[in-house]
Design a protein around this motif. Structure first.
Motif, PDB file in Angstrom:
ATOM      1  N   ILE A 110      -7.704 -16.156 -30.703  1.00  0.00           N
ATOM      2  CA  ILE A 110      -6.270 -16.236 -31.003  1.00  0.00           C
ATOM      3  C   ILE A 110      -5.633 -14.863 -30.785  1.00  0.00           C
ATOM      4  O   ILE A 110      -4.566 -14.751 -30.176  1.00  0.00           O
ATOM      5  CB  ILE A 110      -6.044 -16.746 -32.446  1.00  0.00           C
ATOM      6  CG1 ILE A 110      -6.542 -18.194 -32.572  1.00  0.00           C
ATOM      7  CG2 ILE A 110      -4.574 -16.636 -32.849  1.00  0.00           C
ATOM      8  CD1 ILE A 110      -6.679 -18.676 -33.994  1.00  0.00           C
ATOM      9  N   ALA A 111      -6.299 -13.827 -31.257  1.00  0.00           N
ATOM     10  CA  ALA A 111      -5.781 -12.468 -31.055  1.00  0.00           C
ATOM     11  C   ALA A 111      -5.712 -12.120 -29.572  1.00  0.00           C
ATOM     12  O   ALA A 111      -4.744 -11.494 -29.122  1.00  0.00           O
ATOM     13  CB  ALA A 111      -6.652 -11.455 -31.795  1.00  0.00           C
ATOM     14  N   THR A 112      -6.690 -12.538 -28.804  1.00  0.00           N
ATOM     15  CA  THR A 112      -6.682 -12.276 -27.368  1.00  0.00           C
ATOM     16  C   THR A 112      -5.466 -12.929 -26.721  1.00  0.00           C
ATOM     17  O   THR A 112      -4.790 -12.317 -25.881  1.00  0.00           O
ATOM     18  CB  THR A 112      -7.984 -12.794 -26.712  1.00  0.00           C
ATOM     19  OG1 THR A 112      -9.088 -12.072 -27.264  1.00  0.00           O
ATOM     20  CG2 THR A 112      -7.964 -12.619 -25.208  1.00  0.00           C
ATOM     21  N   PHE A 113      -5.168 -14.153 -27.112  1.00  0.00           N
ATOM     22  CA  PHE A 113      -3.990 -14.833 -26.568  1.00  0.00           C
ATOM     23  C   PHE A 113      -2.712 -14.057 -26.904  1.00  0.00           C
ATOM     24  O   PHE A 113      -1.880 -13.812 -26.039  1.00  0.00           O
ATOM     25  CB  PHE A 113      -3.884 -16.262 -27.103  1.00  0.00           C
ATOM     26  CG  PHE A 113      -2.586 -16.917 -26.729  1.00  0.00           C
ATOM     27  CD1 PHE A 113      -2.417 -17.461 -25.471  1.00  0.00           C
ATOM     28  CD2 PHE A 113      -1.522 -16.952 -27.625  1.00  0.00           C
ATOM     29  CE1 PHE A 113      -1.209 -18.041 -25.106  1.00  0.00           C
ATOM     30  CE2 PHE A 113      -0.316 -17.522 -27.264  1.00  0.00           C
ATOM     31  CZ  PHE A 113      -0.152 -18.065 -26.002  1.00  0.00           C
ATOM     32  N   PHE A 114      -2.560 -13.688 -28.157  1.00  0.00           N
ATOM     33  CA  PHE A 114      -1.318 -13.037 -28.579  1.00  0.00           C
ATOM     34  C   PHE A 114      -1.204 -11.587 -28.098  1.00  0.00           C
ATOM     35  O   PHE A 114      -0.118 -11.015 -28.156  1.00  0.00           O
ATOM     36  CB  PHE A 114      -1.134 -13.142 -30.094  1.00  0.00           C
ATOM     37  CG  PHE A 114      -0.647 -14.510 -30.497  1.00  0.00           C
ATOM     38  CD1 PHE A 114       0.676 -14.869 -30.323  1.00  0.00           C
ATOM     39  CD2 PHE A 114      -1.525 -15.450 -31.010  1.00  0.00           C
ATOM     40  CE1 PHE A 114       1.125 -16.134 -30.661  1.00  0.00           C
ATOM     41  CE2 PHE A 114      -1.090 -16.713 -31.358  1.00  0.00           C
ATOM     42  CZ  PHE A 114       0.239 -17.059 -31.166  1.00  0.00           C
ATOM     43  N   ALA A 115      -2.275 -11.021 -27.578  1.00  0.00           N
ATOM     44  CA  ALA A 115      -2.215  -9.661 -27.028  1.00  0.00           C
ATOM     45  C   ALA A 115      -1.264  -9.587 -25.834  1.00  0.00           C
ATOM     46  O   ALA A 115      -0.752  -8.512 -25.517  1.00  0.00           O
ATOM     47  CB  ALA A 115      -3.601  -9.189 -26.635  1.00  0.00           C
ATOM     48  N   SER A 116      -0.992 -10.727 -25.208  1.00  0.00           N
ATOM     49  CA  SER A 116      -0.082 -10.748 -24.059  1.00  0.00           C
ATOM     50  C   SER A 116       1.384 -10.880 -24.482  1.00  0.00           C
ATOM     51  O   SER A 116       2.276 -10.803 -23.644  1.00  0.00           O
ATOM     52  CB  SER A 116      -0.445 -11.899 -23.119  1.00  0.00           C
ATOM     53  OG  SER A 116      -0.223 -13.147 -23.762  1.00  0.00           O
ATOM     54  N   GLN A 117       1.620 -11.052 -25.760  1.00  0.00           N
ATOM     55  CA  GLN A 117       2.974 -11.202 -26.288  1.00  0.00           C
ATOM     56  C   GLN A 117       3.561  -9.819 -26.581  1.00  0.00           C
ATOM     57  O   GLN A 117       2.840  -8.834 -26.660  1.00  0.00           O
ATOM     58  CB  GLN A 117       2.944 -12.043 -27.576  1.00  0.00           C
ATOM     59  CG  GLN A 117       2.322 -13.406 -27.408  1.00  0.00           C
ATOM     60  CD  GLN A 117       3.059 -14.279 -26.426  1.00  0.00           C
ATOM     61  OE1 GLN A 117       4.285 -14.377 -26.449  1.00  0.00           O
ATOM     62  NE2 GLN A 117       2.320 -14.899 -25.506  1.00  0.00           N
ATOM     63  N   PRO A 118       4.880  -9.766 -26.778  1.00  0.00           N
ATOM     64  CA  PRO A 118       5.478  -8.476 -27.168  1.00  0.00           C
ATOM     65  C   PRO A 118       4.794  -7.932 -28.429  1.00  0.00           C
ATOM     66  O   PRO A 118       4.438  -8.689 -29.338  1.00  0.00           O
ATOM     67  CB  PRO A 118       6.938  -8.827 -27.444  1.00  0.00           C
ATOM     68  CG  PRO A 118       7.188 -10.051 -26.623  1.00  0.00           C
ATOM     69  CD  PRO A 118       5.880 -10.816 -26.635  1.00  0.00           C
TER      70      PRO A 118
END
Length: 77
Positions: A13-21
């Motif tokens: 989940i953290a890996t996914f959100f690393a691409s977010q602002p």
């Protein structure tokens, strides 16, 4: 669920959100876990992290304060 699998899922989940602002990353992790993990999974998450956060990505650790900790009723079945 095994601790290793739960750590893996939280880190994914953290890996996914690393691409977010940047200002949305930690909130995104917490929001996702609050919405999609059942209370047993969140309870296991806190059972593990109360002992230490080794193995968790820093974004997961930062999100812990925003994740809803399940309340134990003290009733066993």
């Amino acid at each position: 669920m095994s601790p290793d699998k739960l750590i893996y899922q939280a880190n994914q989940i953290a890996t996914f959100f690393a691409s977010q602002p940047e200002d949305e990353q930690v909130e995104g992790v917490a929001d996702h876990i609050n919405k999609f993990w059942d209370p047993r999974m969140r309870a296991k998450l806190f059972e593990i992290t109360d002992q230490g956060t080794e193995g968790f990505k820093p974004m997961v650790v930062a999100a812990l304060d925003r994740i809803n900790r399940p309340v134990s009723t003290g009733v066993t079945s």
